[in-house]
Design an enzyme around this catalytic site. Structure first.
Site, PDB file in Angstrom:
ATOM      1  N   HIS A  15       0.843  -1.196   0.000  1.00 54.48           N
ATOM      2  CA  HIS A  15       0.000   0.000   0.000  1.00 54.48           C
ATOM      3  C   HIS A  15       0.876   1.243   0.000  1.00 54.48           C
ATOM      4  CE1 HIS A  15       0.883  -0.496   4.298  1.00 54.48           C
ATOM      5  NE2 HIS A  15       0.641   0.791   4.424  1.00 54.48           N
ATOM      6  N   HIS A  17       0.793   5.601   1.301  1.00 49.25           N
ATOM      7  CA  HIS A  17       0.140   6.712   1.992  1.00 49.25           C
ATOM      8  C   HIS A  17       0.550   7.987   1.285  1.00 49.25           C
ATOM      9  CE1 HIS A  17      -0.137   4.482   6.113  1.00 49.25           C
ATOM     10  NE2 HIS A  17      -0.899   3.946   5.189  1.00 49.25           N
ATOM     11  N   TYR A  80       5.417  10.425   9.228  1.00 50.53           N
ATOM     12  CA  TYR A  80       4.958   9.039   9.219  1.00 50.53           C
ATOM     13  C   TYR A  80       4.861   8.511   7.785  1.00 50.53           C
ATOM     14  CZ  TYR A  80       1.978   5.002   9.241  1.00 50.53           C
ATOM     15  OH  TYR A  80       1.470   3.753   9.019  1.00 50.53           O
ATOM     16  N   GLN A  84       7.083   5.341   6.670  1.00 51.10           N
ATOM     17  CA  GLN A  84       6.216   4.264   7.145  1.00 51.10           C
ATOM     18  C   GLN A  84       6.826   2.888   6.972  1.00 51.10           C
ATOM     19  OE1 GLN A  84       2.569   3.539   5.136  1.00 51.10           O
ATOM     20  NE2 GLN A  84       3.344   4.237   3.177  1.00 51.10           N
TER      21      GLN A  84
END
Length: 96
Positions: A15, A17, A80, A84
Protein backbone atom coordinates in the site's frame (compact mmCIF):
# COMPACT_ATOMS: atom_id res chain seq x y z
CA UNK A 1 -6.87 18.50 -11.21
CA UNK A 2 -6.04 22.17 -10.87
CA UNK A 3 -5.10 23.13 -7.33
CA UNK A 4 -4.55 19.57 -6.09
CA UNK A 5 -1.06 18.87 -4.83
CA UNK A 6 0.68 15.72 -3.73
CA UNK A 7 2.92 16.86 -0.87
CA UNK A 8 4.29 13.59 0.50
CA UNK A 9 4.13 9.95 -0.54
CA UNK A 10 5.34 6.83 1.25
CA UNK A 11 5.33 3.26 -0.02
CA UNK A 12 5.09 0.00 1.86
CA UNK A 13 4.97 -3.53 0.47
CA UNK A 14 1.27 -3.57 -0.40
CA UNK A 15 0.00 0.00 0.00
CA UNK A 16 0.96 3.63 -0.04
CA UNK A 17 0.14 6.71 1.99
CA UNK A 18 -0.11 10.21 0.56
CA UNK A 19 -0.50 13.67 1.98
CA UNK A 20 -2.45 15.76 -0.50
CA UNK A 21 -3.88 19.23 -0.65
CA UNK A 22 -7.35 19.14 -2.22
CA UNK A 23 -9.23 22.41 -2.69
CA UNK A 24 -12.74 22.43 -1.19
CA UNK A 25 -14.32 22.76 -4.64
CA UNK A 26 -13.50 19.06 -5.30
CA UNK A 27 -15.03 16.03 -3.65
CA UNK A 28 -12.35 13.76 -2.22
CA UNK A 29 -13.99 10.78 -3.95
CA UNK A 30 -13.75 12.58 -7.31
CA UNK A 31 -10.04 13.35 -6.81
CA UNK A 32 -9.26 9.78 -5.71
CA UNK A 33 -11.21 8.31 -8.64
CA UNK A 34 -9.35 10.51 -11.11
CA UNK A 35 -5.98 9.83 -9.49
CA UNK A 36 -6.48 6.06 -9.49
CA UNK A 37 -7.91 5.97 -13.01
CA UNK A 38 -5.21 8.11 -14.62
CA UNK A 39 -2.33 6.49 -12.73
CA UNK A 40 -3.61 2.98 -13.58
CA UNK A 41 -3.80 3.93 -17.26
CA UNK A 42 -0.26 5.31 -17.14
CA UNK A 43 1.06 2.24 -15.34
CA UNK A 44 -0.55 -0.15 -17.85
CA UNK A 45 1.07 1.78 -20.72
CA UNK A 46 4.46 2.01 -19.02
CA UNK A 47 4.49 -1.63 -17.83
CA UNK A 48 2.72 -3.81 -20.44
CA UNK A 49 3.15 -6.95 -18.29
CA UNK A 50 0.38 -5.60 -16.02
CA UNK A 51 -2.06 -6.53 -18.79
CA UNK A 52 -1.02 -10.15 -18.37
CA UNK A 53 -1.15 -10.05 -14.59
CA UNK A 54 -4.54 -8.32 -14.35
CA UNK A 55 -5.97 -9.65 -17.61
CA UNK A 56 -9.51 -10.32 -16.42
CA UNK A 57 -10.34 -7.19 -14.41
CA UNK A 58 -7.82 -4.84 -16.08
CA UNK A 59 -7.31 -3.12 -12.72
CA UNK A 60 -4.24 -1.93 -10.88
CA UNK A 61 -5.58 -0.39 -7.67
CA UNK A 62 -7.96 -1.90 -5.15
CA UNK A 63 -11.37 -0.19 -5.14
CA UNK A 64 -11.12 1.23 -1.62
CA UNK A 65 -9.21 3.99 0.08
CA UNK A 66 -9.05 5.69 3.45
CA UNK A 67 -9.13 9.45 3.88
CA UNK A 68 -8.57 11.54 6.98
CA UNK A 69 -8.25 15.28 7.28
CA UNK A 70 -5.16 16.69 8.93
CA UNK A 71 -5.51 19.06 11.82
CA UNK A 72 -2.83 20.93 13.69
CA UNK A 73 0.04 18.43 13.53
CA UNK A 74 0.56 18.06 9.77
CA UNK A 75 4.34 17.57 10.06
CA UNK A 76 3.92 14.46 12.22
CA UNK A 77 1.64 12.96 9.55
CA UNK A 78 4.13 13.80 6.79
CA UNK A 79 6.99 12.21 8.75
CA UNK A 80 4.96 9.04 9.22
CA UNK A 81 4.10 8.86 5.52
CA UNK A 82 7.70 9.37 4.44
CA UNK A 83 9.07 6.75 6.82
CA UNK A 84 6.22 4.26 7.15
CA UNK A 85 8.17 1.32 5.70
CA UNK A 86 10.95 1.64 8.28
CA UNK A 87 8.59 2.24 11.18
CA UNK A 88 6.26 -0.64 10.27
CA UNK A 89 9.10 -3.13 9.79
CA UNK A 90 10.12 -2.83 13.45
CA UNK A 91 6.64 -3.81 14.55
CA UNK A 92 6.84 -7.07 12.61
CA UNK A 93 9.89 -8.39 14.44
CA UNK A 94 9.28 -10.69 17.36
CA UNK A 95 12.12 -10.57 19.86
CA UNK A 96 12.30 -13.47 22.29
Amino acid sequence: MPGCRLETIGFDMDHLHMVMVIPPKYAVAEVMGTLKSQSASYLRKKFPFLGRVYWKENIVWSPGYFVSSVGIDEQTIKNYVQHQGQQDSDQLELKL
